[in-house]
Write a protein that holds these residues in place. Structure first.
Motif, PDB file in Angstrom:
ATOM      1  N   THR A  41      52.583  45.016  31.768  1.00  0.00           N
ATOM      2  CA  THR A  41      53.256  44.129  32.717  1.00  0.00           C
ATOM      3  C   THR A  41      52.892  44.530  34.131  1.00  0.00           C
ATOM      4  OG1 THR A  41      55.247  45.500  32.690  1.00  0.00           O
ATOM      5  CG2 THR A  41      55.178  43.656  31.162  1.00  0.00           C
ATOM      6  N   GLN A  42      52.844  43.526  34.999  1.00  0.00           N
ATOM      7  CA  GLN A  42      52.486  43.761  36.391  1.00  0.00           C
ATOM      8  C   GLN A  42      53.468  43.006  37.275  1.00  0.00           C
ATOM      9  OE1 GLN A  42      47.835  43.234  35.598  1.00  0.00           O
ATOM     10  NE2 GLN A  42      48.295  43.962  37.664  1.00  0.00           N
ATOM     11  N   PHE A  43      53.742  43.623  38.415  1.00  0.00           N
ATOM     12  CA  PHE A  43      54.672  43.023  39.362  1.00  0.00           C
ATOM     13  C   PHE A  43      54.193  43.285  40.779  1.00  0.00           C
ATOM     14  CE2 PHE A  43      58.629  41.240  40.610  1.00  0.00           C
ATOM     15  CZ  PHE A  43      58.945  41.864  41.809  1.00  0.00           C
ATOM     16  N   PRO A  44      54.243  42.310  41.704  1.00  0.00           N
ATOM     17  CA  PRO A  44      54.637  40.923  41.450  1.00  0.00           C
ATOM     18  C   PRO A  44      53.483  40.135  40.838  1.00  0.00           C
ATOM     19  CG  PRO A  44      54.003  41.179  43.729  1.00  0.00           C
ATOM     20  CD  PRO A  44      53.866  42.548  43.106  1.00  0.00           C
ATOM     21  N   SER A  45      53.728  38.911  40.474  1.00  0.00           N
ATOM     22  CA  SER A  45      52.647  38.071  39.967  1.00  0.00           C
ATOM     23  C   SER A  45      51.819  37.513  41.130  1.00  0.00           C
ATOM     24  CB  SER A  45      53.203  36.928  39.112  1.00  0.00           C
ATOM     25  OG  SER A  45      54.140  36.168  39.853  1.00  0.00           O
ATOM     26  N   HIS A  46      52.496  37.259  42.239  1.00  0.00           N
ATOM     27  CA  HIS A  46      51.811  36.786  43.434  1.00  0.00           C
ATOM     28  C   HIS A  46      52.369  37.520  44.646  1.00  0.00           C
ATOM     29  CE1 HIS A  46      51.214  33.335  40.722  1.00  0.00           C
ATOM     30  NE2 HIS A  46      50.120  33.105  41.406  1.00  0.00           N
ATOM     31  N   SER A  47      51.508  37.740  45.625  1.00  0.00           N
ATOM     32  CA  SER A  47      51.953  38.316  46.880  1.00  0.00           C
ATOM     33  C   SER A  47      51.113  37.731  48.008  1.00  0.00           C
ATOM     34  CB  SER A  47      51.820  39.836  46.853  1.00  0.00           C
ATOM     35  OG  SER A  47      52.275  40.400  48.065  1.00  0.00           O
ATOM     36  N   VAL A  48      51.797  37.224  49.016  1.00  0.00           N
ATOM     37  CA  VAL A  48      51.117  36.706  50.190  1.00  0.00           C
ATOM     38  C   VAL A  48      51.586  37.520  51.383  1.00  0.00           C
ATOM     39  CG1 VAL A  48      50.674  34.709  51.646  1.00  0.00           C
ATOM     40  CG2 VAL A  48      51.054  34.388  49.187  1.00  0.00           C
ATOM     41  N   ILE A  49      50.652  38.176  52.052  1.00  0.00           N
ATOM     42  CA  ILE A  49      50.999  39.016  53.196  1.00  0.00           C
ATOM     43  C   ILE A  49      50.045  38.727  54.343  1.00  0.00           C
ATOM     44  CG2 ILE A  49      52.000  40.842  51.786  1.00  0.00           C
ATOM     45  CD1 ILE A  49      49.403  42.422  52.210  1.00  0.00           C
ATOM     46  N   GLU A  50      50.410  39.222  55.503  1.00  0.00           N
ATOM     47  CA  GLU A  50      49.527  39.059  56.654  1.00  0.00           C
ATOM     48  C   GLU A  50      48.671  40.310  56.832  1.00  0.00           C
ATOM     49  OE1 GLU A  50      52.091  35.884  59.294  1.00  0.00           O
ATOM     50  OE2 GLU A  50      51.661  37.869  60.105  1.00  0.00           O
ATOM     51  N   LYS A  51      47.548  40.098  57.417  1.00  0.00           N
ATOM     52  CA  LYS A  51      46.648  41.203  57.719  1.00  0.00           C
ATOM     53  C   LYS A  51      47.405  42.280  58.475  1.00  0.00           C
ATOM     54  CE  LYS A  51      42.581  42.192  60.521  1.00  0.00           C
ATOM     55  NZ  LYS A  51      41.520  41.648  61.388  1.00  0.00           N
ATOM     56  N   GLY A  52      47.200  43.524  58.045  1.00  0.00           N
ATOM     57  CA  GLY A  52      47.858  44.639  58.699  1.00  0.00           C
ATOM     58  C   GLY A  52      49.129  45.102  58.010  1.00  0.00           C
ATOM     59  N   GLN A  53      49.666  44.251  57.146  1.00  0.00           N
ATOM     60  CA  GLN A  53      50.875  44.632  56.425  1.00  0.00           C
ATOM     61  C   GLN A  53      50.532  45.510  55.226  1.00  0.00           C
ATOM     62  OE1 GLN A  53      52.808  40.789  55.638  1.00  0.00           O
ATOM     63  NE2 GLN A  53      54.266  41.239  57.281  1.00  0.00           N
ATOM     64  N   THR A  54      51.580  46.020  54.605  1.00  0.00           N
ATOM     65  CA  THR A  54      51.432  46.879  53.437  1.00  0.00           C
ATOM     66  C   THR A  54      51.934  46.154  52.195  1.00  0.00           C
ATOM     67  OG1 THR A  54      51.727  48.889  54.753  1.00  0.00           O
ATOM     68  CG2 THR A  54      52.183  49.061  52.383  1.00  0.00           C
ATOM     69  N   VAL A  55      51.244  46.359  51.088  1.00  0.00           N
ATOM     70  CA  VAL A  55      51.693  45.771  49.824  1.00  0.00           C
ATOM     71  C   VAL A  55      51.576  46.834  48.736  1.00  0.00           C
ATOM     72  CG1 VAL A  55      49.403  44.872  49.232  1.00  0.00           C
ATOM     73  CG2 VAL A  55      51.444  43.809  48.255  1.00  0.00           C
ATOM     74  N   THR A  56      52.535  46.822  47.844  1.00  0.00           N
ATOM     75  CA  THR A  56      52.512  47.749  46.713  1.00  0.00           C
ATOM     76  C   THR A  56      52.582  46.958  45.424  1.00  0.00           C
ATOM     77  OG1 THR A  56      53.602  49.495  47.992  1.00  0.00           O
ATOM     78  CG2 THR A  56      53.650  49.699  45.586  1.00  0.00           C
ATOM     79  N   LEU A  57      51.609  47.183  44.573  1.00  0.00           N
ATOM     80  CA  LEU A  57      51.540  46.526  43.278  1.00  0.00           C
ATOM     81  C   LEU A  57      51.975  47.527  42.219  1.00  0.00           C
ATOM     82  CD1 LEU A  57      47.985  44.906  43.657  1.00  0.00           C
ATOM     83  CD2 LEU A  57      50.178  44.140  44.603  1.00  0.00           C
ATOM     84  N   ARG A  58      52.631  47.010  41.185  1.00  0.00           N
ATOM     85  CA  ARG A  58      53.110  47.909  40.137  1.00  0.00           C
ATOM     86  C   ARG A  58      52.548  47.483  38.793  1.00  0.00           C
ATOM     87  NH1 ARG A  58      58.821  50.692  38.648  1.00  0.00           N
ATOM     88  NH2 ARG A  58      58.573  50.688  36.364  1.00  0.00           N
ATOM     89  N   CYS A  59      52.290  48.465  37.956  1.00  0.00           N
ATOM     90  CA  CYS A  59      51.800  48.224  36.603  1.00  0.00           C
ATOM     91  C   CYS A  59      52.568  49.103  35.622  1.00  0.00           C
ATOM     92  CB  CYS A  59      50.313  48.543  36.488  1.00  0.00           C
ATOM     93  SG  CYS A  59      49.696  48.583  34.783  1.00  0.00           S
ATOM     94  N   ASP A  60      53.078  48.501  34.589  1.00  0.00           N
ATOM     95  CA  ASP A  60      53.698  49.239  33.482  1.00  0.00           C
ATOM     96  C   ASP A  60      52.808  49.096  32.259  1.00  0.00           C
ATOM     97  OD1 ASP A  60      56.092  48.507  35.345  1.00  0.00           O
ATOM     98  OD2 ASP A  60      56.857  50.055  33.981  1.00  0.00           O
ATOM     99  N   PRO A  61      52.223  50.184  31.801  1.00  0.00           N
ATOM    100  CA  PRO A  61      51.302  50.103  30.660  1.00  0.00           C
ATOM    101  C   PRO A  61      52.066  49.934  29.348  1.00  0.00           C
ATOM    102  CG  PRO A  61      51.630  52.383  31.263  1.00  0.00           C
ATOM    103  CD  PRO A  61      52.393  51.564  32.263  1.00  0.00           C
ATOM    104  N   ILE A  62      51.309  49.723  28.304  1.00  0.00           N
ATOM    105  CA  ILE A  62      51.904  49.695  26.975  1.00  0.00           C
ATOM    106  C   ILE A  62      52.459  51.087  26.668  1.00  0.00           C
ATOM    107  CG2 ILE A  62      51.382  49.476  24.504  1.00  0.00           C
ATOM    108  CD1 ILE A  62      49.305  47.335  25.308  1.00  0.00           C
ATOM    109  N   SER A  63      53.643  51.129  26.117  1.00  0.00           N
ATOM    110  CA  SER A  63      54.291  52.402  25.843  1.00  0.00           C
ATOM    111  C   SER A  63      53.400  53.286  24.964  1.00  0.00           C
ATOM    112  CB  SER A  63      55.622  52.145  25.128  1.00  0.00           C
ATOM    113  OG  SER A  63      56.253  53.355  24.801  1.00  0.00           O
ATOM    114  N   GLY A  64      53.241  54.531  25.396  1.00  0.00           N
ATOM    115  CA  GLY A  64      52.432  55.465  24.618  1.00  0.00           C
ATOM    116  C   GLY A  64      50.974  55.514  25.001  1.00  0.00           C
ATOM    117  N   HIS A  65      50.544  54.598  25.869  1.00  0.00           N
ATOM    118  CA  HIS A  65      49.154  54.602  26.304  1.00  0.00           C
ATOM    119  C   HIS A  65      48.973  55.596  27.446  1.00  0.00           C
ATOM    120  CE1 HIS A  65      47.600  50.497  24.649  1.00  0.00           C
ATOM    121  NE2 HIS A  65      48.127  51.272  23.715  1.00  0.00           N
TER     122      HIS A  65
END
Lengths: 119, 114
Positions: free
Chosen positions: A5-29
């Motif tokens: 799973t990944q969050f968010p599905s979409h992100s719109v930001i302006e140049k210079g801003q910060t964004v953090t993407l998250r990923c949850d892998p399959i359990s045990g991987h």
């Protein structure tokens, strides 16, 4: 069994801003990968974690990108400051183990991606 | 150099036609793995098949079949009797045993029209 799973599905930001993407892998991987597809180009590798350690970060474009995987579970990918050329779809994938045998299950299972738009 | 080439950018067929998606790869490694992934309009990458370099046996799974030929460095994918639900972007990819990251082709967009 839940997939990647990944969050968010979409992100719109302006140049210079910060964004953090998250990923949850399959359990045990133990293996977690980040990839990116910029419009019209191939899906390109960014980096690979084995548990909490960075195994290979040769694909990271520059030091504006910071990836972490605290505790060997979920991972975050931070872009700071974001530039226009960072726009694209960021995919996360996980696999069970690399192993050294030809029959190792190296198949990577992907999440739905995060579409990042930098304006 | 490691490279995957999918020369067909877009293919359009009518339902029930057979279609073959081409994939040619380059690697100096003797041990490697080849993959096909499907990306439907919803965006996720769905794993379809994995082959290792020592197994040239062709594989069939329902309407899908794969032809792996080391002599021509090709790993082609055929959909028999295509359906509208097969419409997607299909990616061919390579992993070398020495390095765990996937090397992708640019993808082939398949449109199946009713």
């Amino acid at each position: 069994e839940a997939g990647v799973t990944q969050f968010p599905s979409h992100s719109v930001i302006e140049k210079g801003q910060t964004v953090t993407l998250r990923c949850d892998p399959i359990s045990g991987h133990d293996n977690l990968y980040w990839y990116r597809r910029v419009m019209g180009k191939e899906i390109k590798f960014l980096l690979h974690f084995v548990k909490e350690s960075k195994q290979d970060e040769s694909g990271m474009p520059n030091n504006r990108f910071l990836a972490e995987r605290t505790g060997g579970t979920y991972s975050t990918l931070k872009v700071q400051p974001a530039e226009l050329e960072d726009s694209g779809v960021y995919f996360c994938a996980s696999s069970q183990d690399r192993g050294l045998q030809l029959t190792t299950t190296d198949t990577q299972y992907f999440g739905p991606g995060t579409r990042l738009t930098v304006l | 150099a490691q490279k995957v080439t999918q020369a067909q950018t877009e293919i359009s067929v009518v339902e029930k036609e057979d279609v073959t998606l081409d994939c040619v790869y380059e690697t100096r490694d003797t041990t490697y793995y080849l993959f096909w992934y499907k990306q439907p309009p919803s965006g996720e990458l769905v794993f379809l098949i994995r082959r290792n370099s020592f197994d040239e046996q062709n594989e069939i799974s329902g309407r899908y079949s794969w032809n792996f030929q080391k002599s021509t460095s090709s790993f082609n994918f055929t959909i028999t009797a295509s359906q509208v639900v097969d419409s997607a972007v299909y990616f061919c990819a390579l992993i070398r045993r020495s390095q765990g990251n996937l090397i992708f082709g640019k993808g082939t967009k398949l449109s199946v029209k009713p």
